[in-house]
Design an enzyme around this catalytic site. Structure first.
Site, short mmCIF file in Angstrom:
data_model
loop_
_atom_site.label_atom_id
_atom_site.label_comp_id
_atom_site.label_asym_id
_atom_site.label_seq_id
_atom_site.Cartn_x
_atom_site.Cartn_y
_atom_site.Cartn_z
N CYS A 3 0.84 -1.21 0.00
CA CYS A 3 0.00 0.00 0.00
C CYS A 3 0.88 1.26 0.00
O CYS A 3 1.54 1.55 1.00
CB CYS A 3 -0.91 -0.05 1.23
SG CYS A 3 -1.76 1.49 1.62
N CYS B 227 0.13 3.79 2.70
CA CYS B 227 0.57 3.24 4.00
C CYS B 227 2.05 3.51 4.22
O CYS B 227 2.49 3.82 5.33
CB CYS B 227 0.31 1.74 4.07
SG CYS B 227 -1.42 1.27 3.94
#
Length: 100
Positions: free
Chosen positions: A30, A33
Protein backbone atom coordinates in the site's frame (compact mmCIF):
# COMPACT_ATOMS: atom_id res chain seq x y z
CA UNK A 1 6.50 2.79 21.65
CA UNK A 2 5.57 0.86 18.49
CA UNK A 3 4.08 -2.63 18.80
CA UNK A 4 3.29 -5.22 16.13
CA UNK A 5 -0.28 -6.25 16.90
CA UNK A 6 -1.71 -9.72 16.38
CA UNK A 7 -4.92 -11.47 17.33
CA UNK A 8 -3.02 -12.90 20.30
CA UNK A 9 -1.81 -9.61 21.83
CA UNK A 10 -4.48 -7.10 20.69
CA UNK A 11 -6.59 -7.31 23.85
CA UNK A 12 -3.61 -6.93 26.20
CA UNK A 13 -1.79 -4.21 24.27
CA UNK A 14 -4.79 -2.15 23.10
CA UNK A 15 -8.04 -2.94 24.88
CA UNK A 16 -6.47 -3.19 28.33
CA UNK A 17 -4.11 -0.22 27.89
CA UNK A 18 -4.49 2.59 30.39
CA UNK A 19 -3.16 5.07 27.82
CA UNK A 20 -4.64 5.95 24.41
CA UNK A 21 -3.39 3.69 21.62
CA UNK A 22 -3.09 4.59 17.95
CA UNK A 23 -3.62 1.50 15.78
CA UNK A 24 -2.41 1.63 12.18
CA UNK A 25 -3.98 -0.92 9.79
CA UNK A 26 -1.62 -1.16 6.80
CA UNK A 27 -0.03 -3.47 4.20
CA UNK A 28 3.40 -3.68 2.55
CA UNK A 29 1.92 -3.17 -0.96
CA UNK A 30 0.00 0.00 0.00
CA UNK A 31 1.67 3.22 -1.23
CA UNK A 32 -0.23 5.59 1.09
CA UNK A 33 0.57 3.24 4.00
CA UNK A 34 4.29 3.62 3.25
CA UNK A 35 3.90 7.41 3.32
CA UNK A 36 1.93 7.19 6.59
CA UNK A 37 4.55 4.99 8.32
CA UNK A 38 7.14 7.73 9.09
CA UNK A 39 4.41 9.90 10.62
CA UNK A 40 3.24 7.03 12.81
CA UNK A 41 6.86 6.28 13.80
CA UNK A 42 7.36 9.93 14.84
CA UNK A 43 4.30 9.74 17.07
CA UNK A 44 5.62 6.53 18.67
CA UNK A 45 9.03 8.19 19.20
CA UNK A 46 7.30 10.99 21.12
CA UNK A 47 6.10 8.48 23.71
CA UNK A 48 2.65 7.57 22.43
CA UNK A 49 1.64 3.92 22.20
CA UNK A 50 1.30 2.88 18.57
CA UNK A 51 0.23 -0.52 17.29
CA UNK A 52 0.64 -1.71 13.72
CA UNK A 53 -1.63 -4.32 12.13
CA UNK A 54 -0.52 -5.78 8.80
CA UNK A 55 -3.90 -6.62 7.24
CA UNK A 56 -2.36 -9.41 5.15
CA UNK A 57 -0.92 -11.09 8.25
CA UNK A 58 -3.96 -10.43 10.49
CA UNK A 59 -7.09 -10.59 8.31
CA UNK A 60 -9.27 -11.52 11.31
CA UNK A 61 -8.41 -8.25 13.08
CA UNK A 62 -9.05 -6.27 9.90
CA UNK A 63 -12.43 -7.97 9.56
CA UNK A 64 -13.28 -7.51 13.25
CA UNK A 65 -12.81 -3.74 12.95
CA UNK A 66 -14.42 -3.54 9.50
CA UNK A 67 -11.34 -2.20 7.76
CA UNK A 68 -12.36 -1.53 4.15
CA UNK A 69 -9.53 0.76 3.01
CA UNK A 70 -5.97 1.27 4.18
CA UNK A 71 -4.36 3.03 5.79
CA UNK A 72 -7.02 3.16 8.47
CA UNK A 73 -5.97 4.55 11.84
CA UNK A 74 -8.01 3.92 14.97
CA UNK A 75 -7.59 5.56 18.36
CA UNK A 76 -8.57 3.42 21.33
CA UNK A 77 -9.26 4.94 24.74
CA UNK A 78 -10.34 2.94 27.77
CA UNK A 79 -10.66 -0.21 25.66
CA UNK A 80 -13.02 1.31 23.10
CA UNK A 81 -12.60 2.80 19.64
CA UNK A 82 -12.73 6.57 20.13
CA UNK A 83 -11.74 7.84 16.68
CA UNK A 84 -11.17 6.53 13.15
CA UNK A 85 -9.55 8.11 10.10
CA UNK A 86 -9.11 6.55 6.67
CA UNK A 87 -6.34 7.57 4.30
CA UNK A 88 -3.10 9.46 4.66
CA UNK A 89 -3.43 11.66 7.76
CA UNK A 90 -1.15 14.40 9.09
CA UNK A 91 0.79 14.14 12.33
CA UNK A 92 -1.10 17.11 13.79
CA UNK A 93 -4.48 15.53 13.01
CA UNK A 94 -3.44 12.23 14.60
CA UNK A 95 -2.09 13.95 17.70
CA UNK A 96 -5.35 15.90 18.02
CA UNK A 97 -7.28 12.60 17.98
CA UNK A 98 -4.99 11.10 20.62
CA UNK A 99 -5.17 14.15 22.89
CA UNK A 100 -8.85 15.16 22.62
Amino acid sequence: MEITLTSQNFETEVLQSEKPVLVDFWATWCGPCMRQAPIVEEIAAEGYTVGKVDVDQEPALAQQFRIMSIPTLLVFKNGKEANRVVGLTSKNDLLALLND
